[in-house]
Design a protein around this motif. Structure first.
Motif, PDB file in Angstrom:
ATOM      1  N   PRO A   1      31.699  13.186 -76.467  1.00 43.30           N
ATOM      2  CA  PRO A   1      30.527  13.447 -75.624  1.00 43.30           C
ATOM      3  C   PRO A   1      29.255  13.390 -76.466  1.00 43.30           C
ATOM      4  O   PRO A   1      29.248  13.740 -77.648  1.00 43.30           O
ATOM      5  N   ASP A   2      28.156  12.961 -75.837  1.00 46.25           N
ATOM      6  CA  ASP A   2      26.892  12.838 -76.565  1.00 46.25           C
ATOM      7  C   ASP A   2      26.455  14.156 -77.184  1.00 46.25           C
ATOM      8  O   ASP A   2      25.925  14.184 -78.301  1.00 46.25           O
ATOM      9  N   GLU A   3      26.663  15.262 -76.454  1.00 49.41           N
ATOM     10  CA  GLU A   3      26.203  16.545 -76.987  1.00 49.41           C
ATOM     11  C   GLU A   3      26.968  16.935 -78.243  1.00 49.41           C
ATOM     12  O   GLU A   3      26.431  17.595 -79.143  1.00 49.41           O
ATOM     13  N   ARG A   4      28.226  16.524 -78.346  1.00 48.84           N
ATOM     14  CA  ARG A   4      29.004  16.835 -79.547  1.00 48.84           C
ATOM     15  C   ARG A   4      28.541  15.968 -80.722  1.00 48.84           C
ATOM     16  O   ARG A   4      28.413  16.446 -81.847  1.00 48.84           O
ATOM     17  N   VAL A   5      28.277  14.701 -80.440  1.00 49.03           N
ATOM     18  CA  VAL A   5      27.730  13.813 -81.472  1.00 49.03           C
ATOM     19  C   VAL A   5      26.396  14.358 -81.954  1.00 49.03           C
ATOM     20  O   VAL A   5      26.124  14.433 -83.162  1.00 49.03           O
ATOM     21  N   ALA A   6      25.539  14.745 -81.005  1.00 53.52           N
ATOM     22  CA  ALA A   6      24.209  15.245 -81.347  1.00 53.52           C
ATOM     23  C   ALA A   6      24.309  16.486 -82.231  1.00 53.52           C
ATOM     24  O   ALA A   6      23.578  16.623 -83.224  1.00 53.52           O
ATOM     25  N   ALA A   7      25.214  17.393 -81.904  1.00 54.82           N
ATOM     26  CA  ALA A   7      25.338  18.628 -82.669  1.00 54.82           C
ATOM     27  C   ALA A   7      25.794  18.349 -84.099  1.00 54.82           C
ATOM     28  O   ALA A   7      25.262  18.923 -85.061  1.00 54.82           O
ATOM     29  N   MET A   8      26.762  17.464 -84.269  1.00 53.22           N
ATOM     30  CA  MET A   8      27.273  17.186 -85.603  1.00 53.22           C
ATOM     31  C   MET A   8      26.265  16.411 -86.445  1.00 53.22           C
ATOM     32  O   MET A   8      26.063  16.718 -87.630  1.00 53.22           O
ATOM     33  N   VAL A   9      25.630  15.394 -85.843  1.00 53.90           N
ATOM     34  CA  VAL A   9      24.648  14.611 -86.599  1.00 53.90           C
ATOM     35  C   VAL A   9      23.449  15.479 -86.964  1.00 53.90           C
ATOM     36  O   VAL A   9      22.926  15.418 -88.081  1.00 53.90           O
ATOM     37  N   ALA A  10      22.991  16.307 -86.035  1.00 55.55           N
ATOM     38  CA  ALA A  10      21.855  17.182 -86.323  1.00 55.55           C
ATOM     39  C   ALA A  10      22.187  18.142 -87.463  1.00 55.55           C
ATOM     40  O   ALA A  10      21.337  18.417 -88.330  1.00 55.55           O
ATOM     41  N   THR A  11      23.415  18.653 -87.491  1.00 58.81           N
ATOM     42  CA  THR A  11      23.825  19.548 -88.571  1.00 58.81           C
ATOM     43  C   THR A  11      23.808  18.832 -89.912  1.00 58.81           C
ATOM     44  O   THR A  11      23.332  19.373 -90.924  1.00 58.81           O
ATOM     45  N   LEU A  12      24.304  17.605 -89.936  1.00 60.24           N
ATOM     46  CA  LEU A  12      24.328  16.841 -91.178  1.00 60.24           C
ATOM     47  C   LEU A  12      22.921  16.474 -91.643  1.00 60.24           C
ATOM     48  O   LEU A  12      22.603  16.568 -92.826  1.00 60.24           O
ATOM     49  N   VAL A  13      22.058  16.057 -90.708  1.00 55.07           N
ATOM     50  CA  VAL A  13      20.695  15.698 -91.084  1.00 55.07           C
ATOM     51  C   VAL A  13      19.956  16.921 -91.615  1.00 55.07           C
ATOM     52  O   VAL A  13      19.268  16.869 -92.637  1.00 55.07           O
ATOM     53  N   ALA A  14      20.108  18.063 -90.930  1.00 57.98           N
ATOM     54  CA  ALA A  14      19.440  19.285 -91.373  1.00 57.98           C
ATOM     55  C   ALA A  14      19.949  19.743 -92.730  1.00 57.98           C
ATOM     56  O   ALA A  14      19.218  20.387 -93.488  1.00 57.98           O
ATOM     57  N   GLY A  15      21.192  19.403 -93.062  1.00 56.77           N
ATOM     58  CA  GLY A  15      21.764  19.754 -94.355  1.00 56.77           C
ATOM     59  C   GLY A  15      21.577  18.681 -95.396  1.00 56.77           C
ATOM     60  O   GLY A  15      22.318  18.654 -96.381  1.00 56.77           O
ATOM     61  N   ASN A  16      20.578  17.793 -95.173  1.00 59.81           N
ATOM     62  CA  ASN A  16      20.301  16.709 -96.122  1.00 59.81           C
ATOM     63  C   ASN A  16      21.518  15.815 -96.318  1.00 59.81           C
ATOM     64  O   ASN A  16      21.796  15.331 -97.409  1.00 59.81           O
ATOM     65  N   GLY A  17      22.250  15.610 -95.221  1.00 62.00           N
ATOM     66  CA  GLY A  17      23.379  14.697 -95.255  1.00 62.00           C
ATOM     67  C   GLY A  17      24.702  15.316 -95.628  1.00 62.00           C
ATOM     68  O   GLY A  17      25.692  14.597 -95.778  1.00 62.00           O
ATOM     69  N   ARG A  18      24.768  16.657 -95.747  1.00 61.73           N
ATOM     70  CA  ARG A  18      26.015  17.290 -96.150  1.00 61.73           C
ATOM     71  C   ARG A  18      26.289  18.521 -95.286  1.00 61.73           C
ATOM     72  O   ARG A  18      25.373  19.269 -94.947  1.00 61.73           O
ATOM     73  N   ALA A  19      27.553  18.733 -94.943  1.00 63.92           N
ATOM     74  CA  ALA A  19      27.993  19.943 -94.239  1.00 63.92           C
ATOM     75  C   ALA A  19      29.508  19.993 -94.322  1.00 63.92           C
ATOM     76  O   ALA A  19      30.179  18.957 -94.370  1.00 63.92           O
ATOM     77  N   THR A  20      30.054  21.187 -94.343  1.00 61.27           N
ATOM     78  CA  THR A  20      31.506  21.308 -94.333  1.00 61.27           C
ATOM     79  C   THR A  20      32.040  20.976 -92.947  1.00 61.27           C
ATOM     80  O   THR A  20      31.339  21.105 -91.936  1.00 61.27           O
ATOM     81  N   LEU A  21      33.298  20.555 -92.908  1.00 66.94           N
ATOM     82  CA  LEU A  21      33.926  20.267 -91.617  1.00 66.94           C
ATOM     83  C   LEU A  21      33.946  21.504 -90.739  1.00 66.94           C
ATOM     84  O   LEU A  21      33.790  21.412 -89.515  1.00 66.94           O
ATOM     85  N   GLU A  22      34.126  22.675 -91.350  1.00 68.51           N
ATOM     86  CA  GLU A  22      34.144  23.904 -90.562  1.00 68.51           C
ATOM     87  C   GLU A  22      32.794  24.150 -89.896  1.00 68.51           C
ATOM     88  O   GLU A  22      32.729  24.599 -88.752  1.00 68.51           O
TER      89      GLU A  22
END
Length: 592
Positions: free
Chosen positions: A514-535
């Motif tokens: 779903p788009d909202e799930r993609v948006a949440a994960m990409v936003a988390t990675l972008v906000a973390g300068n391209g890095r985030a744990t899977l958890e």
């Protein structure tokens, strides 16, 4: 290690200081930790302790908030936050062989203890009030409620159950056991409504003869093994209850044949087994340095192998506190009980008076310590009986083999670890970026056509060899560390991605996310300068923890236009990396 220890020392707030550690000092400790982790001489145990130290610094930096308003709130704080603190501070207490590092850990331990002591006192006062007022538990689970409110509904729904009672397992040990059980992928953790984990409140005092008997009786009771057996058979006439002697086996057999037969018998709805490994460690070894898992809890792995078609309920009768060595305080008492005493004299410092129907010994009135360092009896490796949340909060874990719908009202569990446990602090970088000018169009990266495509599955991916730099007489200048984009920039990038024609084309044919799930994960990675744990990705996107690996694989396929490695996984197997510039280029995103 000494450089890391110095960074930790500087980050620890001064004794009695009300302020949290400074973000930039914690970041410095995180940087020194990264150097320790990658050193070729690093020892696993020392690195893990260092990692726990940084986690505790991040916990100290989180707002403490107000005291819990209800007993339920206090129990849940122990399960969802302070139990993880307890897990980390056990390593810090054990310390390090280097005196300089050890001094830093001692300072950190003192700061953590001061905050945890406030929490312990708040918990004990709520417990005292709840007990004497005979308050209705509401949604709070108590030890005497577990059979009726957790186990019986599963059996009534037609599912067989294996209930494992790990005597002495507290929330800190449960963190490790749950992690080891879920690591293999065969078992999926379930929680009420797919929400956070829940805990169970023990009866008082928090000793085995009270709580294990109350667990099997479905009411406050006191008794030994025989009493437990009779009470259990009254509750579940067709069930089987196994104690330590029932689980012993002859040579060559991992599981007693009668036990195996009971687990495999469709006519036996409930098999309950008491495993004493953790409680035994309080007398015979050091529970503070044991890493509890399906390998170190005797018989646990073997029973689980034979219970694949049963719902597994992991619970205990009480938790424990570890001996504090030279910091322990021995207080004279009329009995030899370790963590409770009769009401002779007034409660002293670190003690409270408890009375009510859930106080099963002492004629309904006992004095219990809430300070973990207090004891009354002979020295052991660990103790239980008191009113500290580490003793009085019982963890409750449910698992099913490849079936997240096994229990009505329960669903696949989310990530259980708190943010400070899994994610590095980026406070200094986020503050710095607000003072930098926004990147202009001319600063967009050039197209990387020469980059070799990555295999879609990543099964045989190898790191690309580093390009040989041309000879130059000019000195090499290390690149400045990049800063994470501000929140509004992350939102802009995500919005542009979802509106991209390339994304629309790939979403329709390659990814069911779903788009909202993609948006949440990409936003988390972008906000973390391209890095985030899977958890963390699972938490932000609302994904059950056992699905996050599969979801990450789908997202990686979606973002890898023409096979370019826009999204990848670190060698640690738990950190996702997003090449933001490459994603912007591959999807043709027009972002400032």
């Amino acid at each position: 290690m000494r450089a890391f220890g110095e960074a930790v020392r500087l980050a620890v707030p001064a004794a009695g200081a009300p302020v949290a550690p400074a973000g930039e000092l914690i970041e410095r400790a995180q940087d020194r930790l990264a150097e320790v982790e990658t050193h070729r001489s690093a020892e696993r145990s020392r690195v893990e302790t260092a990692r726990m130290a940084v986690r505790l610094l991040r916990w100290l930096a989180t707002p403490e908030g107000s005291a819990p308003a209800t007993m339920l709130d206090a129990v849940q704080r122990q399960v969802r936050d302070d139990g993880w603190v307890d897990r980390a501070r056990l390593d810090i207490f054990v310390g390090d062989v280097d005196p300089q590092v050890a001094r830093a850990y001692r300072l950190l331990h003192a700061a953590v203890e001061a905050r945890r002591a406030r929490h312990d006192h708040q918990f004990a006062e709520l417990l005292q009030d709840t007990t004497v007022a005979e308050r209705d538990p509401g949604t709070l689970l108590r030890v005497e409620d577990v059979l009726d409110r957790v186990v019986r509904p599963i059996v009534d729904n037609g599912r067989r159950v294996l209930m494992l009672v790990l005597d002495g397992m507290g929330t800190a040990a449960a963190v490790e056991i749950a992690e080891s059980l879920g690591r293999g992928g065969a078992w999926e953790e379930l929680t009420p409504g797919g929400g956070p984990r829940v805990g169970v409140l023990a009866a008082l005092p928090t000793v085995t003869q009270v709580n294990r008997c109350s667990l099997f009786s479905g009411r406050i009771a006191v008794g030994d093994r025989g009493t437990e057996l009779r009470a259990f058979r009254e509750q579940f006439p067709g069930g089987v209850l196994l104690h330590k002697s029932d689980l012993r086996t002859p040579a060559g057999l991992a599981v007693d044949p009668e036990v195996a037969a009971a687990l495999g018998d469709p006519a036996v709805p409930l098999v309950a087994a008491v495993i004493n490994t953790i409680d035994d460690a309080l007398d015979r070894s050091d529970p503070g340095i044991t890493e509890w898992s399906t390998d170190t809890v005797n018989g646990l792995r073997n029973l689980l192998v034979l219970a694949q078609d049963r719902v597994v309920v992991l619970v205990s009768d009480h938790g424990h506190v570890v001996d504090r060595g030279t910091e322990a305080v021995l207080r004279p008492a009329d009995s030899s009980e370790n963590r409770w005493r009769l009401t002779t004299g007034e409660p002293g410092d670190g003690e409270l008076l408890f009375k009510g129907s859930r106080v099963a010994l002492g004629g309904g009135e006992v004095i219990l310590p809430w300070r973990e360092e207090l004891r009354y009896g002979p020295r052991k490796a660990g103790y239980h009986g008191g009113a500290a949340p580490a003793e009085a909060v019982i963890p409750l874990l449910l698992f099913a083999a490849h079936d997240e719908n096994a229990v009505p009202g329960w669903a696949g569990a989310p990530v259980s670890s708190p943010e400070w446990w899994r994610e590095p602090l980026r406070q200094a970088a986020e503050e710095a970026v607000s003072h930098e000018p926004a990147p202009t169009e001319s600063r967009r990266p050039a197209r990387r056509a020469a980059r070799p495509p990555a295999q879609d599955e990543g099964l045989f991916d190898l790191p690309a060899p580093a390009a040989t730099a041309p000879p130059s007489s000019a000195p090499t200048v290390p690149p400045a560390p990049s800063s994470p984009p501000p929140a509004d920039s992350a939102a802009t990038i995500v919005k542009a991605l979802l509106a991209s024609p390339v994304y629309a084309d790939r979403r329709g044919t390659r990814a069911p996310l779903p788009d909202e799930r993609v948006a949440a994960m990409v936003a988390t990675l972008v906000a973390g300068n391209g890095r985030a744990t899977l958890e963390t990705l699972a938490t932000r996107a609302g994904i059950p923890v056992h699905r996050v690996t599969g979801t990450f694989t789908v997202l990686r396929r979606l973002l890898q236009v023409e096979g370019y490695p826009v999204l990848s996984l670190d060698p640690d197997g738990r950190t996702a990396k997003l090449d933001i510039a490459l994603m912007v280029e591959q999807f043709g995103l027009e972002v400032p």
